[in-house]
Design a protein around this motif. Structure first.
Motif, PDB file in Angstrom:
ATOM      1  N   GLU A   1       0.966  -1.224   0.129  1.00  0.00           N
ATOM      2  CA  GLU A   1      -0.404   0.425  -0.227  1.00  0.00           C
ATOM      3  C   GLU A   1       1.010   1.111   0.263  1.00  0.00           C
ATOM      4  OE1 GLU A   1      -2.800   2.006   3.051  1.00  0.00           O
ATOM      5  OE2 GLU A   1      -2.782   0.284   2.690  1.00  0.00           O
ATOM      6  N   ALA A   2       1.926   1.376   0.687  1.00  0.00           N
ATOM      7  CA  ALA A   2       3.083   2.660   1.089  1.00  0.00           C
ATOM      8  C   ALA A   2       3.904   2.825  -0.510  1.00  0.00           C
ATOM      9  CB  ALA A   2       3.688   2.091   1.656  1.00  0.00           C
ATOM     10  N   LYS A   3       3.734   2.033  -1.377  1.00  0.00           N
ATOM     11  CA  LYS A   3       4.725   1.776  -2.757  1.00  0.00           C
ATOM     12  C   LYS A   3       3.756   2.340  -3.409  1.00  0.00           C
ATOM     13  CE  LYS A   3       8.217  -1.861  -2.131  1.00  0.00           C
ATOM     14  NZ  LYS A   3       8.559  -3.279  -1.733  1.00  0.00           N
ATOM     15  N   THR A   4       2.612   1.427  -3.659  1.00  0.00           N
ATOM     16  CA  THR A   4       1.257   1.845  -4.554  1.00  0.00           C
ATOM     17  C   THR A   4       1.190   3.806  -4.546  1.00  0.00           C
ATOM     18  OG1 THR A   4       0.088  -0.098  -4.144  1.00  0.00           O
ATOM     19  CG2 THR A   4      -0.856   1.557  -4.866  1.00  0.00           C
ATOM     20  N   LYS A   5       1.246   3.805  -3.378  1.00  0.00           N
ATOM     21  CA  LYS A   5       0.786   5.927  -2.559  1.00  0.00           C
ATOM     22  C   LYS A   5       1.920   6.265  -3.515  1.00  0.00           C
ATOM     23  CE  LYS A   5      -2.588   5.599   1.457  1.00  0.00           C
ATOM     24  NZ  LYS A   5      -1.820   6.058   2.311  1.00  0.00           N
ATOM     25  N   LEU A   6       2.966   5.791  -3.991  1.00  0.00           N
ATOM     26  CA  LEU A   6       4.137   6.907  -4.408  1.00  0.00           C
ATOM     27  C   LEU A   6       4.337   6.884  -6.400  1.00  0.00           C
ATOM     28  CD1 LEU A   6       7.039   5.404  -2.384  1.00  0.00           C
ATOM     29  CD2 LEU A   6       5.777   7.297  -1.930  1.00  0.00           C
ATOM     30  N   GLU A   7       3.124   5.892  -6.295  1.00  0.00           N
ATOM     31  CA  GLU A   7       3.297   5.558  -7.782  1.00  0.00           C
ATOM     32  C   GLU A   7       2.754   7.129  -8.583  1.00  0.00           C
ATOM     33  OE1 GLU A   7       1.494   1.850  -8.839  1.00  0.00           O
ATOM     34  OE2 GLU A   7       2.716   0.614  -8.098  1.00  0.00           O
ATOM     35  N   VAL A   8       3.029   7.377  -9.441  1.00  0.00           N
ATOM     36  CA  VAL A   8       2.511   8.395 -10.499  1.00  0.00           C
ATOM     37  C   VAL A   8       2.515   7.923 -11.914  1.00  0.00           C
ATOM     38  CG1 VAL A   8       3.488  10.430 -11.386  1.00  0.00           C
ATOM     39  CG2 VAL A   8       4.608   9.830  -9.263  1.00  0.00           C
ATOM     40  N   ASN A   9       1.145   8.154 -12.399  1.00  0.00           N
ATOM     41  CA  ASN A   9       0.191   8.383 -13.914  1.00  0.00           C
ATOM     42  C   ASN A   9       0.998   9.229 -14.904  1.00  0.00           C
ATOM     43  OD1 ASN A   9      -0.799   7.857 -16.317  1.00  0.00           O
ATOM     44  ND2 ASN A   9      -2.211   7.220 -15.376  1.00  0.00           N
ATOM     45  N   TYR A  10       1.904   9.766 -15.119  1.00  0.00           N
ATOM     46  CA  TYR A  10       2.264  10.381 -16.418  1.00  0.00           C
ATOM     47  C   TYR A  10       2.281   9.729 -17.485  1.00  0.00           C
ATOM     48  CZ  TYR A  10       5.107  13.886 -18.428  1.00  0.00           C
ATOM     49  OH  TYR A  10       5.851  15.406 -18.739  1.00  0.00           O
ATOM     50  N   GLU A  11       1.262  10.737 -18.320  1.00  0.00           N
ATOM     51  CA  GLU A  11       1.488  10.467 -19.530  1.00  0.00           C
ATOM     52  C   GLU A  11       0.849   8.969 -20.170  1.00  0.00           C
ATOM     53  OE1 GLU A  11       4.088  12.573 -22.354  1.00  0.00           O
ATOM     54  OE2 GLU A  11       3.513  14.554 -21.594  1.00  0.00           O
ATOM     55  N   GLY A  12      -0.061   8.125 -19.204  1.00  0.00           N
ATOM     56  CA  GLY A  12      -0.348   7.318 -19.529  1.00  0.00           C
ATOM     57  C   GLY A  12       0.821   6.178 -19.337  1.00  0.00           C
ATOM     58  N   THR A  13       1.599   6.273 -18.234  1.00  0.00           N
ATOM     59  CA  THR A  13       3.014   5.545 -18.029  1.00  0.00           C
ATOM     60  C   THR A  13       2.989   5.456 -16.411  1.00  0.00           C
ATOM     61  OG1 THR A  13       4.411   5.777 -20.084  1.00  0.00           O
ATOM     62  CG2 THR A  13       5.463   4.717 -17.676  1.00  0.00           C
ATOM     63  N   ILE A  14       2.671   3.960 -15.730  1.00  0.00           N
ATOM     64  CA  ILE A  14       2.732   4.718 -14.817  1.00  0.00           C
ATOM     65  C   ILE A  14       4.387   4.255 -14.377  1.00  0.00           C
ATOM     66  CG2 ILE A  14       2.431   3.218 -12.680  1.00  0.00           C
ATOM     67  CD1 ILE A  14       0.387   3.847 -13.677  1.00  0.00           C
ATOM     68  N   TYR A  15       4.971   5.376 -13.004  1.00  0.00           N
ATOM     69  CA  TYR A  15       6.406   5.303 -12.350  1.00  0.00           C
ATOM     70  C   TYR A  15       5.697   4.690 -11.109  1.00  0.00           C
ATOM     71  CZ  TYR A  15       7.843   7.846 -16.839  1.00  0.00           C
ATOM     72  OH  TYR A  15       7.845   8.564 -18.332  1.00  0.00           O
ATOM     73  N   ALA A  16       7.665   4.271 -10.778  1.00  0.00           N
ATOM     74  CA  ALA A  16       7.595   3.932  -9.170  1.00  0.00           C
ATOM     75  C   ALA A  16       7.073   4.998  -8.411  1.00  0.00           C
ATOM     76  CB  ALA A  16       8.902   2.698  -8.564  1.00  0.00           C
ATOM     77  N   GLY A  17       7.710   6.140  -8.951  1.00  0.00           N
ATOM     78  CA  GLY A  17       7.593   7.181  -7.997  1.00  0.00           C
ATOM     79  C   GLY A  17       8.484   8.353  -8.270  1.00  0.00           C
ATOM     80  N   TRP A  18       8.689   9.717  -7.426  1.00  0.00           N
ATOM     81  CA  TRP A  18       9.601  10.336  -7.691  1.00  0.00           C
ATOM     82  C   TRP A  18      11.395   9.413  -6.680  1.00  0.00           C
ATOM     83  CZ3 TRP A  18       9.421  14.170 -11.630  1.00  0.00           C
ATOM     84  CH2 TRP A  18       8.245  14.231 -11.486  1.00  0.00           C
ATOM     85  N   CYS A  19      12.327  10.353  -7.403  1.00  0.00           N
ATOM     86  CA  CYS A  19      13.351   9.534  -6.864  1.00  0.00           C
ATOM     87  C   CYS A  19      13.974  10.309  -5.622  1.00  0.00           C
ATOM     88  CB  CYS A  19      14.365   9.544  -7.903  1.00  0.00           C
ATOM     89  SG  CYS A  19      16.068   9.481  -6.682  1.00  0.00           S
ATOM     90  N   ARG A  20      14.099  10.599  -4.882  1.00  0.00           N
ATOM     91  CA  ARG A  20      14.690  10.728  -3.436  1.00  0.00           C
ATOM     92  C   ARG A  20      15.251  11.626  -3.294  1.00  0.00           C
ATOM     93  NH1 ARG A  20      11.733  12.909   1.665  1.00  0.00           N
ATOM     94  NH2 ARG A  20      12.996  11.640   2.475  1.00  0.00           N
ATOM     95  N   ASP A  21      16.950  11.330  -4.195  1.00  0.00           N
ATOM     96  CA  ASP A  21      17.779  11.891  -4.478  1.00  0.00           C
ATOM     97  C   ASP A  21      18.163  13.051  -5.382  1.00  0.00           C
ATOM     98  OD1 ASP A  21      20.551  12.014  -4.215  1.00  0.00           O
ATOM     99  OD2 ASP A  21      20.552  11.093  -5.653  1.00  0.00           O
TER     100      ASP A  21
END
Length: 85
Positions: free
Chosen positions: A31-51
């Motif tokens: 659930e925590a990992k899913t909350k980080l996911e980003v849908n950008y232009e139809g592509t699902i990304y794991a999220g924004w890199c903290r680095d």
């Protein structure tokens, strides 16, 4: 069930990756990992890199787990190369 996790300390003399025990379920982690996911232009990304603060494509992600001030599981996403250099 207690799990040993890797957590990242960014500041101070002990900066680096450390291991600690944390009690959480696989469902809470997912659930925590899913909350980080980003849908950008139809592509699902794991999220924004903290680095490097760019989007992390699925498959090249690495996660750190920690607890927030309330004892709740906190998950951060990184590019593998950003986290493990």
């Amino acid at each position: 069930m207690n799990k040993v996790i890797e957590t990242l300390c960014l500041n101070g003399p002990n900066a680096g990756i450390h291991k600690l025990e944390l009690d959480y379920t696989q469902e809470q982690e997912d659930e925590a990992k899913t909350k980080l996911e980003v849908n950008y232009e139809g592509t699902i990304y794991a999220g924004w890199c903290r680095d490097c603060t760019t989007l992390v494509p699925k498959g090249s992600e690495a996660y750190t787990k920690n607890v927030d001030g309330l004892g709740k599981l906190q998950v951060d996403v990184f590019h593998k190369h950003c986290l493990y250099g």
